[in-house]
Design a protein around this motif. Sequence first.
Motif, PDB file in Angstrom:
ATOM      1  N   GLN A   8       0.927  -1.273   0.150  1.00 38.65           N
ATOM      2  CA  GLN A   8      -0.144  -0.157   0.097  1.00 38.65           C
ATOM      3  C   GLN A   8       0.895   1.258  -0.232  1.00 38.65           C
ATOM      4  N   ILE A   9       0.592   2.180  -0.930  1.00 40.19           N
ATOM      5  CA  ILE A   9       1.113   3.597  -0.804  1.00 40.19           C
ATOM      6  C   ILE A   9       0.312   4.485  -0.024  1.00 40.19           C
ATOM      7  N   ARG A  10       1.053   5.244   0.953  1.00 47.08           N
ATOM      8  CA  ARG A  10       0.359   6.513   1.675  1.00 47.08           C
ATOM      9  C   ARG A  10       1.090   7.675   1.146  1.00 47.08           C
ATOM     10  N   TYR A  11       0.065   8.480   0.810  1.00 46.65           N
ATOM     11  CA  TYR A  11       0.753  10.185   0.443  1.00 46.65           C
ATOM     12  C   TYR A  11       0.289  11.043   1.581  1.00 46.65           C
ATOM     13  N   LEU A  12       1.587  11.609   2.061  1.00 41.03           N
ATOM     14  CA  LEU A  12       1.468  12.510   3.118  1.00 41.03           C
ATOM     15  C   LEU A  12       0.974  13.961   2.436  1.00 41.03           C
ATOM     16  N   SER A  13      -0.398  14.200   2.713  1.00 47.61           N
ATOM     17  CA  SER A  13      -0.912  15.520   1.960  1.00 47.61           C
ATOM     18  C   SER A  13      -0.019  16.716   2.491  1.00 47.61           C
ATOM     19  N   ASN A  14       0.107  17.646   1.277  1.00 43.17           N
ATOM     20  CA  ASN A  14       0.756  19.026   1.489  1.00 43.17           C
ATOM     21  C   ASN A  14       2.121  18.920   2.321  1.00 43.17           C
ATOM     22  N   THR A  15       3.016  17.927   1.880  1.00 44.74           N
ATOM     23  CA  THR A  15       4.306  17.585   2.708  1.00 44.74           C
ATOM     24  C   THR A  15       5.238  17.661   1.383  1.00 44.74           C
ATOM     25  N   GLN A  16       6.565  18.069   2.046  1.00 41.34           N
ATOM     26  CA  GLN A  16       7.740  18.123   1.224  1.00 41.34           C
ATOM     27  C   GLN A  16       8.453  17.332   1.979  1.00 41.34           C
ATOM     28  N   TYR A  17       9.715  16.771   1.084  1.00 38.18           N
ATOM     29  CA  TYR A  17      10.897  16.073   1.612  1.00 38.18           C
ATOM     30  C   TYR A  17      11.576  16.944   2.526  1.00 38.18           C
ATOM     31  N   PRO A  18      11.861  16.377   3.894  1.00 35.89           N
ATOM     32  CA  PRO A  18      11.697  15.223   4.368  1.00 35.89           C
ATOM     33  C   PRO A  18      10.577  15.138   5.243  1.00 35.89           C
ATOM     34  N   PHE A  19       9.359  14.485   4.680  1.00 38.69           N
ATOM     35  CA  PHE A  19       8.062  14.589   5.511  1.00 38.69           C
ATOM     36  C   PHE A  19       8.008  14.137   6.748  1.00 38.69           C
ATOM     37  N   LEU A  20       9.048  12.943   7.140  1.00 44.76           N
ATOM     38  CA  LEU A  20       8.844  12.535   8.510  1.00 44.76           C
ATOM     39  C   LEU A  20       9.140  13.496   9.597  1.00 44.76           C
ATOM     40  N   VAL A  21      10.044  14.239   9.436  1.00 43.74           N
ATOM     41  CA  VAL A  21      10.282  15.267  10.617  1.00 43.74           C
ATOM     42  C   VAL A  21       9.307  16.650  10.591  1.00 43.74           C
ATOM     43  N   LYS A  22       8.788  16.871   9.222  1.00 47.91           N
ATOM     44  CA  LYS A  22       7.913  18.110   9.348  1.00 47.91           C
ATOM     45  C   LYS A  22       6.755  17.928   9.655  1.00 47.91           C
ATOM     46  N   SER A  72       5.610  14.921  11.860  1.00 49.50           N
ATOM     47  CA  SER A  72       5.739  13.811  12.575  1.00 49.50           C
ATOM     48  C   SER A  72       4.315  13.265  13.148  1.00 49.50           C
ATOM     49  N   SER A  73       3.641  14.146  13.461  1.00 47.17           N
ATOM     50  CA  SER A  73       2.286  13.640  14.165  1.00 47.17           C
ATOM     51  C   SER A  73       1.602  13.092  13.048  1.00 47.17           C
ATOM     52  N   GLU A  74       1.372  13.637  11.839  1.00 42.80           N
ATOM     53  CA  GLU A  74       0.569  12.823  10.867  1.00 42.80           C
ATOM     54  C   GLU A  74       1.092  11.514  10.439  1.00 42.80           C
ATOM     55  N   VAL A  75       2.510  11.208  10.551  1.00 33.21           N
ATOM     56  CA  VAL A  75       3.042  10.104  10.104  1.00 33.21           C
ATOM     57  C   VAL A  75       2.636   9.118  11.187  1.00 33.21           C
ATOM     58  N   ALA A  76       2.863   9.648  12.486  1.00 28.77           N
ATOM     59  CA  ALA A  76       2.530   8.422  13.670  1.00 28.77           C
ATOM     60  C   ALA A  76       1.217   8.183  13.685  1.00 28.77           C
ATOM     61  N   LYS A  77       0.392   9.170  13.103  1.00 32.94           N
ATOM     62  CA  LYS A  77      -1.082   8.807  13.294  1.00 32.94           C
ATOM     63  C   LYS A  77      -1.514   7.797  12.151  1.00 32.94           C
ATOM     64  N   GLN A  78      -0.754   7.937  10.863  1.00 36.46           N
ATOM     65  CA  GLN A  78      -1.005   7.094   9.823  1.00 36.46           C
ATOM     66  C   GLN A  78      -0.443   5.643  10.193  1.00 36.46           C
ATOM     67  N   ILE A  79       0.672   5.759  10.743  1.00 40.81           N
ATOM     68  CA  ILE A  79       1.262   4.195  11.026  1.00 40.81           C
ATOM     69  C   ILE A  79       0.465   3.522  11.993  1.00 40.81           C
ATOM     70  N   ILE A  80      -0.306   4.087  13.029  1.00 43.06           N
ATOM     71  CA  ILE A  80      -0.981   3.496  14.178  1.00 43.06           C
ATOM     72  C   ILE A  80      -2.626   3.135  13.382  1.00 43.06           C
ATOM     73  N   GLU A  81      -3.001   4.181  12.259  1.00 43.34           N
ATOM     74  CA  GLU A  81      -4.159   3.570  11.586  1.00 43.34           C
ATOM     75  C   GLU A  81      -4.068   2.527  10.886  1.00 43.34           C
ATOM     76  N   ASP A  82      -2.730   2.162  10.306  1.00 43.92           N
ATOM     77  CA  ASP A  82      -2.469   1.061   9.471  1.00 43.92           C
ATOM     78  C   ASP A  82      -2.216  -0.047   9.980  1.00 43.92           C
ATOM     79  N   SER A  83      -1.635   0.122  11.252  1.00 43.29           N
ATOM     80  CA  SER A  83      -1.407  -0.940  12.179  1.00 43.29           C
ATOM     81  C   SER A  83      -2.634  -1.666  12.640  1.00 43.29           C
TER      82      SER A  83
END
Length: 354
Positions: free
Chosen positions: A323-337, A339-350
């Motif tokens: 599965q591919i997940r696009y982080l909306s309105n994000t630029q590289y490096p999205f993880l650190v910019k 982080s809360s959205e990434v964490a929420k998505q990981i929890i949701e996918d898990s």
Amino acid sequence: MMHEKLLNIKEEESKKQILNNEILFLETQNLIYQLHYDIIDYEIQWQQNCYYIHTFVMKSDQQETIKKKQTLLLLPGNFGLHMIYAKMYKELNQSFNIYSIDLPGMGQSSKQQIQINSRDQAIEFYLGTLKKLINLLFDKQKISIAGYQLGGYLASQLLATCIENIENVFLLSPIGLTFYTKDQIQQIQSTNMEGFFKKSMSSQYKKLWDNQSTLQQLSKNWVGLYLIRDYLKNILQLNEQEFKLAKVYINDVVNLPIGSEKSIYNMFLFPNYISLGEYSIEYLLKSKWINNIPIFIYLGDNENTLNKGAYKLKMDENFKNIQIRYLSNTQYPFLVKNSSEVAKQIIEDSRLLI
């Protein structure tokens, strides 16, 4: 003999100072040492050498809670520092037992007795040490792995070699994702040098690449210091207090010896850490026929060019597990910019997997 003793005392004092500054930075994220987390240097034996893997371990309130949670091993990005995930720890702890490491040979993990002169040696070192750590911490327990940049690439390699331990994988803007031929790589490299301004910037970046510049080496010239400051201040988007403490921590880290940091230049190609064909994640997953474990690939919405491999895997009928997940309105490096959205998505996918 006395000289060696003094060096050991100095080294121990330096380690205590770095640990103290690490703890102070984590306090900016409302994380208190030994209340919310522990930091443990796990000892592993690999190829007759002893290595310590610097590990952040998040605590849970009760033993029963620990048993109910999934276990998540976090592998960091190209600098190899677990602190890249600091803003995500509290949120991820709601759903996971968290183990987050400095990559073997990087950060505060052991730097001694590391000889890496080729891609094969690099892969052997990382997979050898990481598999030993997984066996030590989890034995036959099922775990999830999330990896960012280089950590994402290594997570895919682990997936191919210790599949019995892995429940699912989160590849966060992984490098080396797409299959490229030699001709395609040459085209990318020549295109990257077009235009006066772009050519000027690319030539500076190429010089850093050719010199196999590490965080330690970057800190010794004004260009590197500017890049480090920009990374801390603007890319990590730290507030003044966070920036001040992170700068002290990074200054400590760059004074540590060089370990495995240069290996990234053996494993990937200029620019943007791309992989030649058979070394790509795309090729690995297809050649090993890994289609029975959920794989989530997280991309920023400006990362389309170098991540065609993700789309090709997604479109392949034989790999419905990806599965591919696009982080909306994000630029590289999205993880650190984001982080809360990434964490929420990981929890949701898990939770899709329960």
